[in-house]
Design a protein around this motif. Structure first.
Motif, PDB file in Angstrom:
ATOM      1  N   SER A 270      12.899   5.599   8.587  1.00  0.00           N
ATOM      2  CA  SER A 270      12.663   4.112   8.243  1.00  0.00           C
ATOM      3  C   SER A 270      11.194   3.948   8.355  1.00  0.00           C
ATOM      4  O   SER A 270      10.428   4.424   9.104  1.00  0.00           O
ATOM      5  CB  SER A 270      13.278   3.259   9.263  1.00  0.00           C
ATOM      6  OG  SER A 270      13.031   1.912   9.187  1.00  0.00           O
TER       7      SER A 270
ATOM      8  N   GLY B 279      10.792  -2.617   5.591  1.00  0.00           N
ATOM      9  CA  GLY B 279      10.152  -4.307   5.526  1.00  0.00           C
ATOM     10  C   GLY B 279       8.747  -4.015   5.720  1.00  0.00           C
ATOM     11  O   GLY B 279       8.063  -3.196   5.836  1.00  0.00           O
TER      12      GLY B 279
ATOM     13  N   ASN C  82       5.914  -6.120   7.634  1.00  0.00           N
ATOM     14  CA  ASN C  82       5.619  -6.665   8.914  1.00  0.00           C
ATOM     15  C   ASN C  82       4.235  -7.540   8.741  1.00  0.00           C
ATOM     16  O   ASN C  82       3.072  -6.838   8.626  1.00  0.00           O
ATOM     17  CB  ASN C  82       5.652  -5.858  10.054  1.00  0.00           C
ATOM     18  CG  ASN C  82       5.189  -6.347  11.366  1.00  0.00           C
ATOM     19  OD1 ASN C  82       5.569  -7.247  11.703  1.00  0.00           O
ATOM     20  ND2 ASN C  82       4.351  -5.616  12.383  1.00  0.00           N
TER      21      ASN C  82
ATOM     22  N   ARG D  83      12.461  -8.311  12.020  1.00  0.00           N
ATOM     23  CA  ARG D  83      11.804  -7.748  13.011  1.00  0.00           C
ATOM     24  C   ARG D  83      10.835  -8.486  13.553  1.00  0.00           C
ATOM     25  O   ARG D  83      10.153  -9.393  12.985  1.00  0.00           O
ATOM     26  CB  ARG D  83      10.956  -6.443  12.416  1.00  0.00           C
ATOM     27  CG  ARG D  83      10.042  -5.670  13.641  1.00  0.00           C
ATOM     28  CD  ARG D  83       9.351  -4.515  12.856  1.00  0.00           C
ATOM     29  NE  ARG D  83       8.178  -4.272  13.617  1.00  0.00           N
ATOM     30  CZ  ARG D  83       7.139  -3.294  13.546  1.00  0.00           C
ATOM     31  NH1 ARG D  83       7.523  -2.760  12.151  1.00  0.00           N
ATOM     32  NH2 ARG D  83       6.358  -3.047  14.206  1.00  0.00           N
TER      33      ARG D  83
ATOM     34  N   THR E 276       2.887  -2.676   7.577  1.00  0.00           N
ATOM     35  CA  THR E 276       2.157  -3.720   8.520  1.00  0.00           C
ATOM     36  C   THR E 276       0.881  -4.156   7.975  1.00  0.00           C
ATOM     37  O   THR E 276       0.040  -3.506   7.776  1.00  0.00           O
ATOM     38  CB  THR E 276       2.049  -3.400  10.016  1.00  0.00           C
ATOM     39  OG1 THR E 276       3.480  -3.285  10.671  1.00  0.00           O
ATOM     40  CG2 THR E 276       1.207  -4.508  10.948  1.00  0.00           C
TER      41      THR E 276
ATOM     42  N   LYS F   2      13.914  -8.344   5.248  1.00  0.00           N
ATOM     43  CA  LYS F   2      12.805  -7.493   4.984  1.00  0.00           C
ATOM     44  C   LYS F   2      11.399  -7.859   5.722  1.00  0.00           C
ATOM     45  O   LYS F   2      10.229  -7.304   5.015  1.00  0.00           O
ATOM     46  CB  LYS F   2      12.772  -7.123   3.283  1.00  0.00           C
ATOM     47  CG  LYS F   2      13.745  -6.548   2.985  1.00  0.00           C
ATOM     48  CD  LYS F   2      13.511  -4.781   3.091  1.00  0.00           C
ATOM     49  CE  LYS F   2      14.549  -4.253   2.452  1.00  0.00           C
ATOM     50  NZ  LYS F   2      14.356  -2.761   2.695  1.00  0.00           N
TER      51      LYS F   2
ATOM     52  N   ASP G 165       5.426   3.098  11.552  1.00  0.00           N
ATOM     53  CA  ASP G 165       4.932   1.588  10.970  1.00  0.00           C
ATOM     54  C   ASP G 165       3.732   2.453  10.315  1.00  0.00           C
ATOM     55  O   ASP G 165       2.781   3.143  10.854  1.00  0.00           O
ATOM     56  CB  ASP G 165       4.659   1.044  12.317  1.00  0.00           C
ATOM     57  CG  ASP G 165       3.902  -0.439  12.047  1.00  0.00           C
ATOM     58  OD1 ASP G 165       4.616  -1.113  11.634  1.00  0.00           O
ATOM     59  OD2 ASP G 165       2.822  -0.285  12.131  1.00  0.00           O
TER      60      ASP G 165
ATOM     61  N   GLY H 284       8.935  -8.780   9.042  1.00  0.00           N
ATOM     62  CA  GLY H 284       8.758  -8.545  10.346  1.00  0.00           C
ATOM     63  C   GLY H 284       7.405  -9.778  10.685  1.00  0.00           C
ATOM     64  O   GLY H 284       6.495  -9.836   9.903  1.00  0.00           O
TER      65      GLY H 284
ATOM     66  N   TRP I 213       8.122   0.821   7.959  1.00  0.00           N
ATOM     67  CA  TRP I 213       7.667  -0.408   7.817  1.00  0.00           C
ATOM     68  C   TRP I 213       6.075  -0.599   7.690  1.00  0.00           C
ATOM     69  O   TRP I 213       5.344   0.255   7.967  1.00  0.00           O
ATOM     70  CB  TRP I 213       7.606  -1.096   9.418  1.00  0.00           C
ATOM     71  CG  TRP I 213       9.086  -1.483   9.674  1.00  0.00           C
ATOM     72  CD1 TRP I 213      10.208  -0.896  10.224  1.00  0.00           C
ATOM     73  CD2 TRP I 213       9.638  -2.743   9.496  1.00  0.00           C
ATOM     74  NE1 TRP I 213      11.298  -1.578  10.268  1.00  0.00           N
ATOM     75  CE2 TRP I 213      10.889  -3.054   9.710  1.00  0.00           C
ATOM     76  CE3 TRP I 213       8.984  -4.190   8.807  1.00  0.00           C
ATOM     77  CZ2 TRP I 213      11.834  -4.084   9.710  1.00  0.00           C
ATOM     78  CZ3 TRP I 213       9.897  -5.232   8.689  1.00  0.00           C
ATOM     79  CH2 TRP I 213      11.102  -5.087   9.102  1.00  0.00           C
TER      80      TRP I 213
END
Length: 521
Positions: free
Chosen positions: A195, A227, A229, A315, A199, A279, A159, A281, A197
């Motif tokens: 993966s 995605g 977030n 998410r 944020t 996609k 993340d 969060g 993410w």
């Protein structure tokens, strides 16, 4: 030759109308097929719940002991640039990864959570310190820094929490994206895909301009984003007066959905609405937010969960699992944000349970690297002093709060003074046993170095001397500090764990800090 259909000629008008109808039906079928494929692709990606854990916050949060089924998927936070070495990862600037493994047992606690079927991801960045790409300006070194964290904790997901300079520094955005893209490619070639993410902060109107630039930088570098977030929290003046946190959050999500569609389309990727929701969060700050007057309630949590399920959001997270509790009676100012409680009366309920209901955990370990689930065995592992990180437990030894030992392949920490209490007693309840299970002995473990103060660091304790509060002495090779004025009160009582002892025993970490400080303070 006679006509087969006498009197029925197809005029140009009828032919044109016929073609138009066929085209319309074909177009409708194409749209329906597109929507079906969109929904099918979106449903193939499971909706997930994962709560953030502030690793260095005090009091420490025992993420290896999940308080609910939803709390067994965690995002450990935050890895940032260390104070002294820009390209060296650290936990909040306080601990190197090695130090965190030794002093906080991070690696061991991760292993314990995985043994129970949980999952772990790691977040880079946050608001308080510099994300690695801000200070580490060499892309190759930056990639190696990210890789060192991924490899140490055997991660399949990370993340990137971008705030402050981590979001506004355009050069850092490009460096980060380039390094992450290279790392993803490297991991994919090794058959351990990563993966990623992203944020980002958000307003009810969606991502900020800096936020859209961050997404665009990742897409330009060909990062395969799991995605985006959004932090549905701390809206400040962007939230309309009288609107609830739920209303602001759902508005932010809807606006972000449209923005992502435009960003992906500009990158040459045109996806359907359902896929785009996968996609996205959503991460609220539970209870009292940093902005005075902004409170995310349990009712808001129910509404956000239902919104996420209805839209097919990919998410749901929360900041943070550390705070998922009602504050105690000794914490009087609930408007002051606490690291250890939410600031509202949760009435025995957990935000993690409400937000995570029915959602799967965040997959972070690959099938090949995840530890096997514990199985019933007839014999215990042999505890080897040469490879055990701490002393082997003895029923003759005296242990005080914080002491760590090894027994039957596991590490335990004493919660208070104890002697003769078996750490893995199968019938002892949590409130009565003096031992807390930390996690298993890990491959490659070796005895932890014992930090000892050289003779003369402080004067030896003397029964004939009067001591004032704050005076420090040496006793049995260890450092003690006087809690109050005393005379003829031996530090031995502190070693034995007496709460009324006049002396405070310094931990290994405190001794190490004293030895590293020139004036010994």
């Amino acid at each position: 030759m006679s006509q087969r259909f006498p009197g029925r000629k197809l005029s140009w008008f009828r032919l044109t109308a016929f073609i138009a109808v066929v085209a319309l039906l074909a177009g409708a079928g194409y749209v329906a097929l597109g929507r079906y494929n969109d929904a099918r692709a979106a449903s193939a990606e499971p909706a997930m719940f994962s709560g953030y854990v502030d690793v260095t916050a005090t009091p420490s949060y025992s993420f290896e002991k999940p308080v609910s089924e939803s709390a067994d998927s965690v995002v450990l936070s935050f890895i940032v640039s260390s104070k002294d070495k820009a390209c060296e990862p650290s936990w909040g600037t306080f601990y190197s990864m090695d130090a965190a493994g030794q002093e906080l047992d991070v690696d061991r606690r991760i292993a314990r959570l995985l043994q129970q079927g949980g999952s772990v991801s790691v977040s880079f960045g946050g608001q308080a310190n510099d994300e690695l790409a801000v200070r580490c300006t060499d892309v190759a070194e930056l990639q190696a820094a990210y890789a060192s964290v991924v490899e140490r904790y055997e991660l399949s997901a990370i993340d990137l929490d971008l705030e402050g300079p981590g979001l506004s520094d355009t050069a850092a955005l490009k460096r980060r994206a380039t390094a992450i893209a290279a790392l993803q490619s490297q991991r994919l070639a090794a058959k351990h895909p990563l993966s990623v993410w992203l944020t980002l902060p958000v307003a009810p109107t969606g991502l900020t301009a800096e936020g859209t630039s961050a997404v665009a930088a990742m897409l330009d570098a060909k990062v395969d984003l799991a995605g985006v977030n959004i932090m549905t929290m701390d809206y400040g003046g962007s939230k309309a007066a009288g609107s609830t946190m739920l209303e602001a959050s759902t508005a932010a999500a809807t606006a972000t959905h449209a923005q992502l569609g435009a960003l992906y389309k500009a990158d040459g990727q045109d996806f359907g609405a359902d896929w785009l929701w996968r996609k996205i969060g959503l991460t609220p700050m539970i209870g009292q937010n940093d902005v005075a007057g902004e409170i995310f309630t349990l009712q808001d949590a129910v509404g956000l969960h239902d919104f996420a399920v209805a839209k097919g959001v990919g998410r749901v997270s929360m900041w943070s699992l550390n705070r998922d509790a009602t504050c105690g009676p000794n914490y009087p100012d609930l408007t002051r944000v606490s690291d250890g409680c939410s600031g509202i009366d949760q009435k025995g309920k957990l935000f993690s349970t409400v937000l995570g209901e029915g959602l799967s955990v965040l997959p972070t370990q690959s099938a090949t690297s995840a530890p096997a689930q514990p199985t019933v065995q007839s014999t215990f592992p042999t505890d080897n002093p040469a490879t055990s990180p701490y002393p082997i437990w003895s029923d003759l030894a005296v242990y005080v709060e914080g002491d760590r030992i090894v027994l039957n392949g596991n590490v335990y920490m004493a919660k208070w003074w104890t002697q003769g209490d078996v750490p893995d007693n199968p019938v002892a309840t949590d409130g009565l046993t003096p031992w807390q299970l930390i996690g298993p002995v890990l491959p490659g473990d070796k005895p932890a170095p014992q930090v000892t103060a050289p003779a003369g660091t402080y004067p030896l304790w003397s029964a004939a001397k009067v001591y004032d509060q704050g005076d420090r002495v040496m006793f049995d090779g260890r450092i003690f500090e006087a809690k109050w004025w005393n005379r003829e009160e031996s530090p031995l009582a502190s070693l034995q764990g007496s709460p009324s002892a006049a002396w405070k025993l310094f931990s290994n970490a405190q001794v190490a800090q004293i030895l590293a400080t020139p004036d010994g303070k």
